[in-house]
Write a protein that holds these residues in place. Structure first.
Motif, PDB file in Angstrom:
ATOM      1  N   VAL A  77      -6.449 -30.049 -19.251  1.00 22.56           N
ATOM      2  CA  VAL A  77      -7.205 -29.264 -20.309  1.00 22.56           C
ATOM      3  C   VAL A  77      -6.286 -27.777 -20.301  1.00 22.56           C
ATOM      4  CG1 VAL A  77      -8.959 -27.979 -21.335  1.00 22.56           C
ATOM      5  CG2 VAL A  77      -9.594 -30.444 -20.671  1.00 22.56           C
ATOM      6  N   GLU A  78      -5.859 -27.515 -21.581  1.00 20.02           N
ATOM      7  CA  GLU A  78      -5.362 -26.116 -21.839  1.00 20.02           C
ATOM      8  C   GLU A  78      -6.159 -25.581 -23.112  1.00 20.02           C
ATOM      9  OE1 GLU A  78      -1.407 -24.850 -20.816  1.00 20.02           O
ATOM     10  OE2 GLU A  78      -0.936 -26.821 -20.889  1.00 20.02           O
ATOM     11  N   TYR A  79      -6.036 -24.264 -23.105  1.00 19.63           N
ATOM     12  CA  TYR A  79      -6.722 -23.491 -24.315  1.00 19.63           C
ATOM     13  C   TYR A  79      -5.641 -22.776 -25.114  1.00 19.63           C
ATOM     14  CZ  TYR A  79     -11.433 -24.829 -22.413  1.00 19.63           C
ATOM     15  OH  TYR A  79     -12.557 -25.459 -22.118  1.00 19.63           O
ATOM     16  N   ALA A  80      -5.898 -22.794 -26.456  1.00 19.10           N
ATOM     17  CA  ALA A  80      -4.917 -21.775 -27.197  1.00 19.10           C
ATOM     18  C   ALA A  80      -5.911 -21.351 -28.203  1.00 19.10           C
ATOM     19  CB  ALA A  80      -3.864 -22.704 -28.169  1.00 19.10           C
ATOM     20  N   TYR A  81      -5.560 -19.940 -28.664  1.00 20.13           N
ATOM     21  CA  TYR A  81      -6.570 -19.134 -29.413  1.00 20.13           C
ATOM     22  C   TYR A  81      -5.922 -18.912 -30.704  1.00 20.13           C
ATOM     23  CZ  TYR A  81      -8.070 -18.728 -24.611  1.00 20.13           C
ATOM     24  OH  TYR A  81      -8.535 -19.248 -23.319  1.00 20.13           O
ATOM     25  N   GLN A  82      -6.805 -19.227 -31.646  1.00 20.01           N
ATOM     26  CA  GLN A  82      -6.278 -18.936 -32.983  1.00 20.01           C
ATOM     27  C   GLN A  82      -7.087 -17.717 -33.657  1.00 20.01           C
ATOM     28  OE1 GLN A  82      -7.555 -21.672 -35.964  1.00 20.01           O
ATOM     29  NE2 GLN A  82      -6.055 -20.839 -37.554  1.00 20.01           N
ATOM     30  N   GLU A  83      -6.559 -16.524 -33.945  1.00 16.56           N
ATOM     31  CA  GLU A  83      -7.141 -15.198 -34.203  1.00 16.56           C
ATOM     32  C   GLU A  83      -6.364 -14.682 -35.481  1.00 16.56           C
ATOM     33  OE1 GLU A  83      -9.641 -14.191 -32.473  1.00 16.56           O
ATOM     34  OE2 GLU A  83      -9.498 -15.254 -30.732  1.00 16.56           O
ATOM     35  N   LEU A 108       0.077 -23.707 -34.935  1.00 18.27           N
ATOM     36  CA  LEU A 108       1.386 -23.049 -34.307  1.00 18.27           C
ATOM     37  C   LEU A 108       0.844 -22.465 -32.829  1.00 18.27           C
ATOM     38  CD1 LEU A 108       3.975 -21.728 -34.413  1.00 18.27           C
ATOM     39  CD2 LEU A 108       2.931 -20.061 -36.352  1.00 18.27           C
ATOM     40  N   THR A 109      -0.369 -22.342 -32.584  1.00 13.85           N
ATOM     41  CA  THR A 109      -0.950 -21.637 -31.208  1.00 13.85           C
ATOM     42  C   THR A 109      -0.370 -22.357 -30.101  1.00 13.85           C
ATOM     43  OG1 THR A 109      -3.238 -22.318 -31.452  1.00 13.85           O
ATOM     44  CG2 THR A 109      -2.819 -20.259 -32.487  1.00 13.85           C
ATOM     45  N   LEU A 228       6.653 -27.922 -34.428  1.00 16.83           N
ATOM     46  CA  LEU A 228       6.045 -26.286 -34.075  1.00 16.83           C
ATOM     47  C   LEU A 228       6.957 -25.420 -34.386  1.00 16.83           C
ATOM     48  CD1 LEU A 228       4.388 -27.239 -30.615  1.00 16.83           C
ATOM     49  CD2 LEU A 228       3.456 -26.644 -32.973  1.00 16.83           C
ATOM     50  N   GLU A 229       8.433 -25.930 -34.379  1.00 12.52           N
ATOM     51  CA  GLU A 229       9.452 -24.838 -34.772  1.00 12.52           C
ATOM     52  C   GLU A 229       9.399 -24.551 -36.292  1.00 12.52           C
ATOM     53  OE1 GLU A 229      13.078 -26.205 -32.998  1.00 12.52           O
ATOM     54  OE2 GLU A 229      11.883 -26.284 -31.341  1.00 12.52           O
ATOM     55  N   GLU A 230       9.111 -25.706 -37.004  1.00 14.83           N
ATOM     56  CA  GLU A 230       9.035 -25.713 -38.529  1.00 14.83           C
ATOM     57  C   GLU A 230       7.750 -24.856 -38.729  1.00 14.83           C
ATOM     58  OE1 GLU A 230       9.745 -26.312 -42.563  1.00 14.83           O
ATOM     59  OE2 GLU A 230      11.004 -27.320 -40.660  1.00 14.83           O
ATOM     60  N   LEU A 231       6.699 -24.878 -38.203  1.00 12.54           N
ATOM     61  CA  LEU A 231       5.522 -24.216 -38.539  1.00 12.54           C
ATOM     62  C   LEU A 231       5.779 -22.430 -38.058  1.00 12.54           C
ATOM     63  CD1 LEU A 231       2.504 -25.990 -36.881  1.00 12.54           C
ATOM     64  CD2 LEU A 231       2.927 -25.868 -39.232  1.00 12.54           C
ATOM     65  N   GLU A 232       6.545 -22.456 -37.152  1.00 22.67           N
ATOM     66  CA  GLU A 232       6.903 -21.066 -36.666  1.00 22.67           C
ATOM     67  C   GLU A 232       7.872 -20.314 -37.851  1.00 22.67           C
ATOM     68  OE1 GLU A 232       7.260 -18.972 -32.613  1.00 22.67           O
ATOM     69  OE2 GLU A 232       9.254 -20.071 -33.181  1.00 22.67           O
ATOM     70  N   GLN A 233       8.859 -21.059 -38.630  1.00 19.27           N
ATOM     71  CA  GLN A 233       9.582 -20.437 -39.346  1.00 19.27           C
ATOM     72  C   GLN A 233       8.835 -20.520 -40.706  1.00 19.27           C
ATOM     73  OE1 GLN A 233      12.958 -23.308 -39.249  1.00 19.27           O
ATOM     74  NE2 GLN A 233      13.426 -22.577 -37.151  1.00 19.27           N
ATOM     75  N   GLY A 234       7.913 -21.340 -41.052  1.00 20.93           N
ATOM     76  CA  GLY A 234       7.286 -21.580 -42.227  1.00 20.93           C
ATOM     77  C   GLY A 234       6.300 -20.359 -42.474  1.00 20.93           C
ATOM     78  N   PHE A 235       5.533 -19.930 -41.333  1.00 21.53           N
ATOM     79  CA  PHE A 235       4.610 -19.239 -41.642  1.00 21.53           C
ATOM     80  C   PHE A 235       4.751 -17.598 -42.241  1.00 21.53           C
ATOM     81  CE2 PHE A 235       0.791 -16.803 -39.210  1.00 21.53           C
ATOM     82  CZ  PHE A 235      -0.071 -16.997 -40.215  1.00 21.53           C
ATOM     83  N   PRO A 236       5.915 -17.123 -41.786  1.00 20.06           N
ATOM     84  CA  PRO A 236       6.161 -15.952 -42.504  1.00 20.06           C
ATOM     85  C   PRO A 236       6.631 -16.159 -44.070  1.00 20.06           C
ATOM     86  CG  PRO A 236       7.972 -16.330 -40.789  1.00 20.06           C
ATOM     87  CD  PRO A 236       6.614 -17.339 -40.624  1.00 20.06           C
ATOM     88  N   LYS A 237       7.241 -17.336 -44.324  1.00 20.18           N
ATOM     89  CA  LYS A 237       7.494 -17.458 -45.473  1.00 20.18           C
ATOM     90  C   LYS A 237       6.346 -17.684 -46.397  1.00 20.18           C
ATOM     91  CE  LYS A 237      12.001 -19.802 -44.630  1.00 20.18           C
ATOM     92  NZ  LYS A 237      12.364 -21.022 -43.977  1.00 20.18           N
ATOM     93  N   PHE A 238       5.205 -18.396 -45.781  1.00 16.41           N
ATOM     94  CA  PHE A 238       4.133 -18.501 -46.412  1.00 16.41           C
ATOM     95  C   PHE A 238       3.225 -17.109 -46.584  1.00 16.41           C
ATOM     96  CE2 PHE A 238      -0.570 -18.372 -45.315  1.00 16.41           C
ATOM     97  CZ  PHE A 238      -1.181 -19.046 -46.490  1.00 16.41           C
TER      98      PHE A 238
END
Length: 308
Positions: A77-83, A108-109, A228-238
């Protein structure tokens, strides 16, 4: 070597919908199991071999006590954090905004935590066994990790199997080709069954006609790591196109994937499941979930003590 396939559970929104407390984590099974236990059980049975929980930092202690610590005994199990303030460099949280940025930001996290394909699900939805089985098989046997197109798959449910008796629901209604490729997915609101048949509204609030047999998306996406790279590039555009003063805009997986489909950058294989979805959209839904789990145990789908 076994291909690493990861189950990613989006649980950062937990607690917000019912105000305080983690009501989505209310027990529904006879041994105190919560809905998530059944999803994890079905995913492990299908062959998934790692779990990532996406949570909020402030929920970590409660979350681990209620489920995380138990599951760590069964699988890695691993955890990622959405803030809310987890934004690309140069971006600030708009004044007055309270909630994080939706399912696209959530996923993306996990960048850097997965190797290979992963399945994303909601924490508080029950999906049934078939979706996990089909998506795992697709990932292991068919999914191309690299290529010109993102190779994505989606668990599709029959609309009639995803309604609540206690109020209206929002669903991603899908148009699917003859050979089960997704043509588009449209968020559709206020869907309810009435004596006259199904009622629903589009984003603008206009009535739309739906067929009870239509396939819908319940946020059950099988994705390649490269997504995940697509999400990372798309987030600032969003973020760039969020109107001034809009404190609710969300970066949403179905919209992101739909745009990739429309622009020819992704192909989404639709895997149909006949299983009945259930979840706790309304507090009154909880008893229906408890009853449904009892019935599945009676039918022998699950053991009374789930992980025995």
């Amino acid at each position: 070597k076994m291909k690493e396939t990861t189950l990613v559970i989006m649980a950062a929104g937990i607690g917000s919908r019912f105000g305080g407390g983690i009501k989505q984590l209310a027990p529904v099974g006879p041994g105190g199991e919560i809905i998530m236990d059944y999803s994890i059980h079905d995913a492990l049975e299908a062959g998934f071999n790692k779990i990532i929980f996406i949570i909020r930092k402030d929920l970590e202690k409660d979350f681990k006590e209620i489920i995380g610590n138990r599951i760590e005994k069964l699988a890695p199990v691993e955890y990622a954090y959405q803030e809310l303030d987890d934004l690309p460099d140069g971006y600030q949280v708009p004044e007055g905004r309270k909630k994080p940025w939706g399912t696209g930001q959530a996923v993306l996290t996990i960048k850097g935590l997965v190797k290979g394909p992963f399945l994303v699900i909601n924490a508080d939805d029950y999906y049934g066994k078939e979706g996990f089985r089909q998506i795992h098989d697709y990932m292991v046997q068919e999914m191309k990790e690299d290529g010109d197109l993102y190779d994505i798959c989606m668990g599709a449910f029959v609309l009639a199997n995803t309604l609540s008796d206690n109020g209206a629901v929002t669903r991603g209604v899908c148009r699917v080709s003859e050979d089960n490729v997704l043509e588009n997915v449209t968020e559709t609101y206020e869907i309810r069954m009435t004596d006259q048949g199904l009622e629903a509204k589009d984003e603008a609030g206009n009535p739309v006609t739906l067929d009870p047999g239509q396939p819908v998306s319940m946020n059950m996406w099988g994705l390649p790591e490269s997504f995940l790279e697509e999400l990372e590039q798309g987030f600032p555009k969003f973020l760039d196109q969020v109107p001034e003063g809009d404190i609710k805009a969300e970066y949403l997986l179905p919209k992101i994937i739909d745009q990739l489909v429309q622009s020819g950058k992704a192909k989404v294989k639709v895997l149909h499941t006949p299983d009945k979805w259930f979840g706790v959209t309304y507090q009154e839904d909880k008893q229906a979930v408890v009853d449904a789990i009892r019935e599945l145990i009676r039918q022998g789908v699950y053991k009374e003590k789930l992980f025995d």
